[in-house]
Write a protein that holds these residues in place. Structure first.
Motif, short mmCIF file in Angstrom:
data_model
loop_
_atom_site.label_atom_id
_atom_site.label_comp_id
_atom_site.label_asym_id
_atom_site.label_seq_id
_atom_site.Cartn_x
_atom_site.Cartn_y
_atom_site.Cartn_z
N ALA A 226 0.81 -1.22 0.00
CA ALA A 226 0.00 0.00 0.00
C ALA A 226 0.84 1.26 0.00
O ALA A 226 0.32 2.36 -0.27
CB ALA A 226 -0.95 0.00 1.19
N ALA A 227 2.15 1.15 0.26
CA ALA A 227 3.03 2.32 0.19
C ALA A 227 3.10 2.86 -1.22
O ALA A 227 3.54 4.00 -1.44
CB ALA A 227 4.42 1.96 0.69
N ARG A 228 2.66 2.07 -2.20
CA ARG A 228 2.66 2.53 -3.59
C ARG A 228 1.73 3.73 -3.79
O ARG A 228 1.88 4.48 -4.75
CB ARG A 228 2.21 1.40 -4.52
N PHE A 229 0.76 3.89 -2.89
CA PHE A 229 -0.18 5.00 -3.03
C PHE A 229 0.40 6.31 -2.51
O PHE A 229 -0.15 7.38 -2.77
CB PHE A 229 -1.48 4.69 -2.29
N ALA A 230 1.50 6.26 -1.77
CA ALA A 230 2.11 7.47 -1.22
C ALA A 230 3.62 7.30 -1.15
O ALA A 230 4.22 7.38 -0.08
CB ALA A 230 1.53 7.78 0.15
N PRO A 231 4.28 7.07 -2.28
CA PRO A 231 5.72 6.82 -2.26
C PRO A 231 6.54 8.00 -1.75
O PRO A 231 7.68 7.83 -1.33
CB PRO A 231 6.05 6.51 -3.73
N GLU A 232 5.94 9.19 -1.76
CA GLU A 232 6.68 10.37 -1.28
C GLU A 232 7.00 10.28 0.21
O GLU A 232 7.89 10.99 0.70
CB GLU A 232 5.88 11.65 -1.57
N LYS A 233 6.29 9.42 0.95
CA LYS A 233 6.53 9.29 2.39
C LYS A 233 7.84 8.57 2.69
O LYS A 233 8.33 8.60 3.81
CB LYS A 233 5.37 8.53 3.05
N ASP A 234 8.41 7.93 1.68
CA ASP A 234 9.65 7.18 1.88
C ASP A 234 10.78 8.06 2.38
O ASP A 234 11.62 7.64 3.18
CB ASP A 234 10.05 6.50 0.56
N ALA A 235 10.82 9.30 1.90
CA ALA A 235 11.89 10.21 2.31
C ALA A 235 11.82 10.50 3.81
O ALA A 235 12.86 10.68 4.47
CB ALA A 235 11.79 11.51 1.52
N LEU A 236 10.61 10.54 4.36
CA LEU A 236 10.46 10.79 5.78
C LEU A 236 10.95 9.59 6.59
O LEU A 236 11.55 9.76 7.66
CB LEU A 236 9.00 11.10 6.11
N LEU A 237 10.72 8.39 6.09
CA LEU A 237 11.24 7.20 6.77
C LEU A 237 12.77 7.24 6.81
O LEU A 237 13.38 6.92 7.83
CB LEU A 237 10.78 5.93 6.06
N ASP A 238 13.38 7.65 5.71
CA ASP A 238 14.84 7.77 5.70
C ASP A 238 15.32 8.73 6.77
O ASP A 238 16.34 8.48 7.44
CB ASP A 238 15.32 8.25 4.32
N GLU A 239 14.59 9.82 6.96
CA GLU A 239 14.98 10.79 7.99
C GLU A 239 14.80 10.20 9.39
O GLU A 239 15.63 10.42 10.28
CB GLU A 239 14.13 12.05 7.84
N ILE A 240 13.74 9.45 9.60
CA ILE A 240 13.52 8.79 10.90
C ILE A 240 14.66 7.82 11.20
O ILE A 240 15.18 7.77 12.31
CB ILE A 240 12.16 8.05 10.90
N PHE A 241 15.07 7.06 10.19
CA PHE A 241 16.19 6.14 10.38
C PHE A 241 17.46 6.89 10.76
O PHE A 241 18.21 6.48 11.65
CB PHE A 241 16.41 5.32 9.10
N ARG A 242 17.72 8.00 10.09
CA ARG A 242 18.92 8.77 10.40
C ARG A 242 18.88 9.29 11.84
O ARG A 242 19.90 9.27 12.55
CB ARG A 242 19.05 9.94 9.43
N MET A 243 17.71 9.75 12.28
CA MET A 243 17.57 10.25 13.65
C MET A 243 17.90 9.18 14.67
O MET A 243 18.42 9.47 15.75
CB MET A 243 16.14 10.76 13.89
#
Length: 343
Positions: A226-243
């Motif tokens: 279902a992430a295919r419907f909002a792939p733009e959210k992936d960048a926020l996950l990357d930021e969470i991982f970095r934090m």
């Protein structure tokens, strides 16, 4: 939602699919067959992973055309099976909405896949939890090649969520966020502010930044369909991982090239999900080959489908909320591992 006027018949939705087996040369003609109302035999190979949604350069919603043909043909899931599942999840009894204010979180029906303590601690302090069939998103029917139940139930679910009085609602399940995306596409009113789980986690981690202890681990990520419907959210996950001091290992089966977990709503009667399940071993091996010591999950159903095999392969399966709680010191973290490119 399908937007036929946007479709240019480029065929990229089909030619990039690893399941239906259509070449770039043949794909445009096959899209035209679908547009003409045909239900080609290769539809039986679709695993409803929604990848075609992300691949379409025109945002034409190609999966919804596929699902319409599946439903019309009756050759994907039998109507009887789909209706039986709909009856199982049907709302029973009078709906008396819990009265909340401010931000609440919808757990749909996926809370049963997770231990109750998952939604405790600093991330959820003061956030009422909405859960149960009254708040079921009904996106599962798209995985069964059925539009009718999803579209019919969508406004009713949103109305019940709105009746709680919440001004903001966090959607923990990615399918529920897909429901919101689809509702907006269809012009269905959403009278509250929808908040993606990543947005909520990012805000809470920032509020508690002083409590974060870098985990220094390398993880693969199992990106849900279902992430295919909002792939733009992936960048926020990357930021969470970095934090949190987590390296998201770059590998074959991630981001746009992610593969379905192989969860099988139709049981033995659903050979398409068996086909997706055959990719599971390759998916897990891919994670290990690129230095991951664990696999992070956004979807609890993916954890259910893959968790046991992931653990048996020596990778710790970790739900994204639990990963954040580990970084805040609320629950034990796995052993640190630098991995390739770890912080």
């Amino acid at each position: 939602m399908h937007h036929p006027e946007r479709c240019t018949f480029c065929g990229k939705c089909l030619s990039g699919c690893r399941f239906v087996g259509i070449s770039p040369k043949d794909a445009p003609a096959e899209v035209k067959r679908l547009a003409a109302g045909e239900a080609p035999e290769w539809l039986a190979k679709c695993v409803t992973c929604f990848a075609c949604e992300e691949r379409c350069p025109e945002n034409a919603g190609p999966f919804f055309r596929l699902a319409q043909r599946m439903e019309e043909s009756g050759r994907y899931f039998s109507p009887e099976m789909t209706d039986a599942m709909h009856a199982h999840f049907a709302v029973k009894g009078e709906f008396v909405p819990p009265k909340v204010s401010g931000r609440a979180a919808s757990l749909c029906t996926i809370y049963s896949f997770l231990p109750p303590e998952t939604f405790s601690g600093r991330l959820w302090d003061g956030v009422p939890l909405l859960k149960g069939r009254f708040f079921f998103c009904h996106i599962v029917y798209l995985h069964m090649g059925n539009l009718r139940h999803t579209v019919d139930e969508m406004p009713r679910t949103i109305e019940r969520l709105a009746a709680t009085g919440a001004s903001e609602i966090v959607f923990v399940h990615e399918d529920c966020w897909a429901m919101i995306c689809e509702a907006k596409e269809r012009g269905i009113p959403v009278p509250f502010k929808p908040v993606h789980l990543y947005e909520h986690l990012w805000e809470k981690l920032n509020e508690n930044r002083d409590a974060i202890r870098p985990l220094n681990i390398a993880l693969a990520f199992q990106r849900p369909c279902a992430a295919r419907f909002a792939p733009e959210k992936d960048a926020l996950l990357d930021e969470i991982f970095r934090m949190m001091g987590v390296t998201r290992v770059e590998r074959q089966f991630d981001r746009e090239n992610a593969v379905c977990c192989g969860e099988n709503p139709g049981g033995a009667l659903d050979p398409r999900k068996v086909l997706a399940g055959e990719h599971r071993a390759a998916n897990i091996a891919d994670a290990k080959a690129h230095g991951a010591t664990g696999m992070a999950f956004l979807c609890p159903v993916c954890v259910s489908a893959m968790g046991k095999e992931t653990a048996e392969a020596g990778l710790s399966p970790i739900f994204i909320v639990d990963l954040c709680r580990m970084a805040l010191g609320e629950i034990p973290a796995p052993a640190a591992n630098q991995g390739p490119g770890a912080p």
